[in-house]
Write an enzyme that holds these catalytic residues in place. Sequence first.
Site, PDB file in Angstrom:
ATOM      1  N   SER B 274       0.846  -1.180   0.000  1.00  0.00           N
ATOM      2  CA  SER B 274       0.000   0.000   0.000  1.00  0.00           C
ATOM      3  C   SER B 274       0.885   1.235   0.000  1.00  0.00           C
ATOM      4  CB  SER B 274      -0.875  -0.018   1.250  1.00  0.00           C
ATOM      5  OG  SER B 274      -1.299   1.282   1.581  1.00  0.00           O
ATOM      6  N   ARG B 313     -22.834  -4.640 -47.033  1.00  0.00           N
ATOM      7  CA  ARG B 313     -21.740  -4.218 -46.130  1.00  0.00           C
ATOM      8  C   ARG B 313     -22.247  -3.074 -45.276  1.00  0.00           C
ATOM      9  NH1 ARG B 313     -16.453  -3.535 -48.964  1.00  0.00           N
ATOM     10  NH2 ARG B 313     -17.299  -5.561 -49.606  1.00  0.00           N
TER      11      ARG B 313
END
Lengths: 443, 443, 443, 443
Positions: B274, B313
């Site tokens: 930490s 497409r």
Amino acid sequence: MNLFERASGAASAETLFSDQTLIAAMVRFESELALAQAQLNLIPADAAGAIHQACNAFTGNPAAMAEAATLAGTLAVPLVAALRAQVATINPDAARWLHHGSTSQDVLDTALVLCTRAALEALDDEIGSALQHAAALARQHRATPMLARTLLQAAGITTFGYKAALWHHALQRHRSRLQTAARDGLCVSLGGALGNLAAYGESGEALRQTLAERLRLRDPGHCWHTHRQDWLALASEAALLCATLSKIAGDIALLAQTEVAEVREAHVEGRGASSAMPHKRNPVLTLQVLSLTQGAPQRFATLLAAQGQEHERALGGWQSEQAHWPGLFRTAVAATRTLSALLASVEVDTGRCAANIAALQGVTFAEAVAESLSGALGKPAAQSLVAELCQRALREGTPLRDLLSERLSTEPRWTADLGALFNVERAAGASSRQVTMLLGKPH
Amino acid sequence: MNLFERASGAASAETLFSDQTLIAAMVRFESELALAQAQLNLIPADAAGAIHQACNAFTGNPAAMAEAATLAGTLAVPLVAALRAQVATINPDAARWLHHGSTSQDVLDTALVLCTRAALEALDDEIGSALQHAAALARQHRATPMLARTLLQAAGITTFGYKAALWHHALQRHRSRLQTAARDGLCVSLGGALGNLAAYGESGEALRQTLAERLRLRDPGHCWHTHRQDWLALASEAALLCATLSKIAGDIALLAQTEVAEVREAHVEGRGASSAMPHKRNPVLTLQVLSLTQGAPQRFATLLAAQGQEHERALGGWQSEQAHWPGLFRTAVAATRTLSALLASVEVDTGRCAANIAALQGVTFAEAVAESLSGALGKPAAQSLVAELCQRALREGTPLRDLLSERLSTEPRWTADLGALFNVERAAGASSRQVTMLLGKPH
Amino acid sequence: MNLFERASGAASAETLFSDQTLIAAMVRFESELALAQAQLNLIPADAAGAIHQACNAFTGNPAAMAEAATLAGTLAVPLVAALRAQVATINPDAARWLHHGSTSQDVLDTALVLCTRAALEALDDEIGSALQHAAALARQHRATPMLARTLLQAAGITTFGYKAALWHHALQRHRSRLQTAARDGLCVSLGGALGNLAAYGESGEALRQTLAERLRLRDPGHCWHTHRQDWLALASEAALLCATLSKIAGDIALLAQTEVAEVREAHVEGRGASSAMPHKRNPVLTLQVLSLTQGAPQRFATLLAAQGQEHERALGGWQSEQAHWPGLFRTAVAATRTLSALLASVEVDTGRCAANIAALQGVTFAEAVAESLSGALGKPAAQSLVAELCQRALREGTPLRDLLSERLSTEPRWTADLGALFNVERAAGASSRQVTMLLGKPH
Amino acid sequence: MNLFERASGAASAETLFSDQTLIAAMVRFESELALAQAQLNLIPADAAGAIHQACNAFTGNPAAMAEAATLAGTLAVPLVAALRAQVATINPDAARWLHHGSTSQDVLDTALVLCTRAALEALDDEIGSALQHAAALARQHRATPMLARTLLQAAGITTFGYKAALWHHALQRHRSRLQTAARDGLCVSLGGALGNLAAYGESGEALRQTLAERLRLRDPGHCWHTHRQDWLALASEAALLCATLSKIAGDIALLAQTEVAEVREAHVEGRGASSAMPHKRNPVLTLQVLSLTQGAPQRFATLLAAQGQEHERALGGWQSEQAHWPGLFRTAVAATRTLSALLASVEVDTGRCAANIAALQGVTFAEAVAESLSGALGKPAAQSLVAELCQRALREGTPLRDLLSERLSTEPRWTADLGALFNVERAAGASSRQVTMLLGKPH
């Protein structure tokens, strides 16, 4: 199911996971569990008989069950309590054997599996019906020339039949995928309180297998209370199907636009009327498929996101999965049914298809023309020349064939078979051929 | 990939879809396409040779390609232009045969398929490694008693090995499912501009098949430009896998809580330090798996929502699919790799497991106790009695066994084998047995 | 950012959350924290000076930081370590005051806030530019008649200017909403390890306020480590904006279809070229906006789903939020920039607009015609009659006006001012009027 | 609403968007529209009177309406038809003035706005109630020491009151944000068929304003049929609220774990009973909040994804939005109501809180201890030393204070006020102070 959902056609699938259907499935689990236990001598045969009899006679009160479940935290508690009371009226000694060694997740999971099996059967039927209509469209319009569109721009010539044949093929794949997923994912759930079948001693596995056979479900060979991948995969298939339904309906919506008008839904009195505009005929079935399927990706994401199910039983995730599961399947069934109706309803305006092609002055043949000139000019120069002539053709409203012919007359080196190049039927041939490949020979 | 993603361990999967990997895959498509065409006499053999040679030598400039693609609307245009220029330096006549009859979606889809195949191979390896660690944990802790928890409440006694065996089984299912999905979904894409193979005349199907063989991909038998269900199913499997990774890491996170402390990640210098609290050791690998997998449901939903691909497409949907595809697979690979490391790192504190069981004063045996009293008292009364004694045991810090023994002494009709009922090892037996079922006999 | 995202135009926003930008923001937090602490006499002034000096000179190595963060579990640990080493070279006693009383979430959250502020400023600029182009279109085409379309069917006559004015209004609302959200959500994060400012005694609130002032951020008045609603609301606004961008681009895509052709992107050499079809000009900017925005709903859902952040700091959710945050904002900026270019590029073909109206034989006036006949016939009969005549007009290619005129001649009771009813400019008037309402008087 | 949703407590919000509620809101729109039109002399006063009278008497048949809507494509068509028939029985001439100049989207959007307003009022009430309970918890436990947890590891000492005060603050922010959003987003919808108020000539704006006043809704100054950002923002606020509810319930779930046991839901007869395990008491309210809120991110994403609404009215997107809208708001109301009940029910076991702190042997003071030694040792060395002592304290079960004291005795240079450092109440002070900041002075 709210009024909007029903207005989009979802009502047709409402019973699949209705309160009564779900309660009946829960009751069936308890009944078959007792019978299976008696079969393996885990409980007395007459107790199982009494339980079976009580289950057959049982009619739950959904509103009361829901309220009691809000207190208990699970529907299983009030269901078992009500059933047990009913068993006791038949045979007080049998009551203790109800739900023996089982847990709320066993009954609720298995009940949802049973409802889902029925939903998948309905889905299979609807896909089957849609397949017939798609195949008919593909065969009938195998060679009907239609503009191919890429990026929403006319790109060349295909046939409507080829579009329909690809729809057909995709739906066929979904049907097959769903059947496979059903084989893997429709499993009995039996683990007991801790998921280890502890209450059944050495008979646990045999009991799960017997119960699976009685319910015609798969025995997964283990407890799946908090590892649900094969179950979730069923929902994935439903969501994938919805994507295809949306793709097909989307194409029809585009083809049905006023300015395209190549396809329309058959006229039915009152269908698609506008509240304000008397001339309009809205593509209602198309609309409903699009509306029904639009939430499917997120519904599935909700189910996926609920899978971080803690330890041996989840706090929230499992319950959320249950709440969201029916909506996805109901939607898939209703949308497939509506798509099937749409495919049955679709009318192709072949004249308009031809007119839309003609309006492009032959620029749809540009790729083939450029290819045929590539030998003489090289590919880049051929493409540039053709692109320039195409722009002129569209700007001036002159057929590309005429412009090209004029240009060829000044360049004796260049040759091109204009009749063959500018031939709609010939151009459509490649797509007709694909229809045959996909659907078999024409009859 | 941003700094946060890399900090969560995703960097390990960064190359799978990197610019260079992707460009190499596109180039490979063009090279093999030319060779396949030459094989079928669709283009001159020396043209194919020149194309192959140019492709081998090609190194694209990703930044320039991306910028040119922004103008052109597709990466294929600048790629083909650059490649064609390179071919022309070798053999000017060959240049026109590059990309012959093909279209941007063919090359881009196939390139992404090739990258995805590599990603799936990496994933298979990582799952394989995770399976080994899960199996080792399951075997080692087959009989290690641990609290079972349902709805985050202690519910009874299971074994850590059973948890690990279920993790193992789920991962095995995912591996098998992914392999099946790969067989179905890793297909060559070849359709040409309109998806009907028009440029190849009657040789289109043979060409697609030949190309598939050269690339060791499946020939799907049709064009899948805008019907992508089997391709999407690959992404679904990746998302389902992530859900399981998240479930496993979530369980470890809960077991590693300070107040539970039954499991911890092995200490590695600097891991989980930490910035403010010197005593802390954060479960870093667990954190990374949870962080990496959390977006998977939505990533897949984005892909699903992009499937309403218009006509031949799509305008937007296909391009969005491409943009979001790599992230899901990279994440799945990185998260599986991290989970594998986590499973290799997990240490079980068996003493703490036992202490946590003991702290519950035997109420974890309540179900079995109630069951054993059901014969004499009836199930509801037995459950009420036991529930009342359990509350007392916990409130007063007195073992349930003692309270029950005291009570039994006043009720001569009731009998119970206390030694058998209050036996942790015996209780754990049901779970040990499941481990054997799932993983085979102990060695 | 992968090649596909950059090909869609996202590269322009790449620096907003680049490694260097993010590291610089983290360093800035540490520097200003020290200076603020010195200002309040919480640390020695010369320590703050050394820290400030070290920060100014600092250049981090992102790859090394990412790798170290993978071990530590957070980017803050390697950053603070590297910075501390650098401070120590200037003033060894100062090193201990770096990051004093703070925690990794303070620095990372605040750094992301700083980057997001820059992204929002860029976004505001891009919206401003898009607004100018939208306003110009609205003014120029205030009265340009165009078909109105509902449910993708021609419904009547509007003007292109009205569409553009509604785009303008929506973008203006988003700009205003984003500014409000920025005021609420761009807050300094300072809570210390436990979120209670414990390390600063009674000076915590003053420090947070001073730091906020130095960074020109809002002081939220509390710690928001795990309660992030006002921060998340910023992402919500970005997602809402993307929905509008998608709506606008979608409309342009529909108008730009070959068969509609009322709008096109201005021609730029090479833009929208097809790799196979020389005549095509693809709507590339439109495509990019659609592609960029399509993932936004799910990206935001991922952020929302990550908010179940445990206790005082999350295990997974916060880290996932960080990883997904940049993508949403980068996409929003790039898509707005592209939309702005699109609006600047849009060309309206007024002739085609008129032709598309004319092709409908006047049925677009049906609602007004029916209304005018309602007095004599009653509404239902008037609607029926008009609907019938509309179908005939379209089927026979005869103007509705002629059919109606013929019919009126046989019904002396009915009267209608045909000249007024069948008047395109008059019909367009209602929409022109709305443009004036929305944008102010014409100049 | 299915049985699972009702079992999770959603039934309490079922009427907010029920068929009857929705139909009543549609009818109210038509009634007030006619009255507003009469007020502006757009229709005869007696026609408006007849319409108003018919509306007051109207009771729709939801099932029939849904079925008719499936044909028509919108609920507005059957509603208007049924209402018109009813008006005609009162005053045949008035029938034509019903729905005059309006369109289906006007009535449906406005009806949903009216239902949503009621839902927001219910939500405001529920938040108000939850705020009272949160404030009471915060005040009562302002100074109750509790472990702070980061990354699910004990990190130091906070107070339960501070957690509750942050819950309170977040809920207060949501309430305020929702009120602001309601002011912006609860707008009348009136545009007519094309969204340009064409049917009302120059009176359109005045009519919209008058109608807004009659319905006590905001007049947005324009038509919002397909630009819905301020409306969607309401849903965003509901989703953001759900995220906070989930965060709060998640924290309670973690605190209520058997091994933590610092918090529990008050015992209510029958609540949280297990169907198999008599000793269990499941955290049922917690479960319900978690279950209800879990789908909110995706529900909102569905609404966002539906916003690409085409031109002047959408084909699918709008209809999907309607279908999914009620679920989000119903869920938000039910989850807030349940959270309020949960907060009212929460019992804090202060003894267990203290015991959990004590079990950590004082390592929770590590940060302050390291800080106090930093002067003498330098920060890194101080942190290393403390980390080492912490590991020993936990391993050996010896208080850190004792280990430190022993060490200090050998290092005369180091000084530390152990009594002040190892003081739980003092450590809790920073959090108590925050409660005061957030909630005002204690009474």
